[in-house]
Motif scaffolding. Structure first.
Motif: not given
Length: 154
Positions: A44-50, A57-58, A67-75
């Motif tokens: 996706s080129h979404d390389k947000n370090p979070i 992220a720590a 997790v990317h929100g789009v992965l949740l919507s993909g589920l």
């Protein structure tokens, strides 16, 4: 076609069609791994370090990678395309509200519930929760076109 195969087709068609009514639900549970999140980040080129950098992220309010929100919507889309209404369903629209983060390595359950069916359009309530605590992570709604072969059985 053998009698056994015919009975299998009839049972499958009946069970799929019979669940196309308001109140019907279906769900899928998944754990998104760090490798899967990394792969999605690359695609996706979404390389947000979070999402992909544990050290970064720590230091955030979440304390670890999310997790990317789009992965949740993909589920949610996976539930629709495999279970309810099933293969051939096509998304028309989706409305989402991200309530809380899903963490890498955490089990989540995506659930859809039929709210309404008008001709070939099904309206669903959509939710993703932490599997263990049932805490809501994402909620919303979706509209899908029902495959004609499923709509005929209504």
């Amino acid at each position: 076609m053998t009698a056994m195969t015919l009975m299998s087709h009839i049972r499958r068609a009946f069970s799929t069609r019979s669940c196309l009514h308001p109140g019907s639900k279906a769900s899928l549970t998944k754990v998104f791994t760090a490798d899967e999140v990394q792969t999605f980040s690359e695609i996706s080129h979404d390389k947000n370090p979070i999402h992909i950098d544990q050290e970064y992220a720590a230091k955030t309010r979440f304390g670890k990678c999310i997790v990317h929100g789009v992965l949740l919507s993909g589920l949610l889309s996976a539930v629709c395309s495999t279970k309810l209404p099933g293969p051939g369903a096509v998304y028309l629209s989706q409305e989402l509200r991200f309530v809380a983060p899903a963490f890498v390595g955490q089990s989540v359950t995506a659930e859809v519930e039929v709210m309404d069916i008008e001709r070939l359009v099904m309206t669903l309530s959509t939710t993703v929760r932490e599997t263990d605590t049932h805490k809501v992570l994402l909620e919303g709604s979706a509209k899908l076109v029902i495959p004609k072969n499923l709509a005929r059985g209504r």
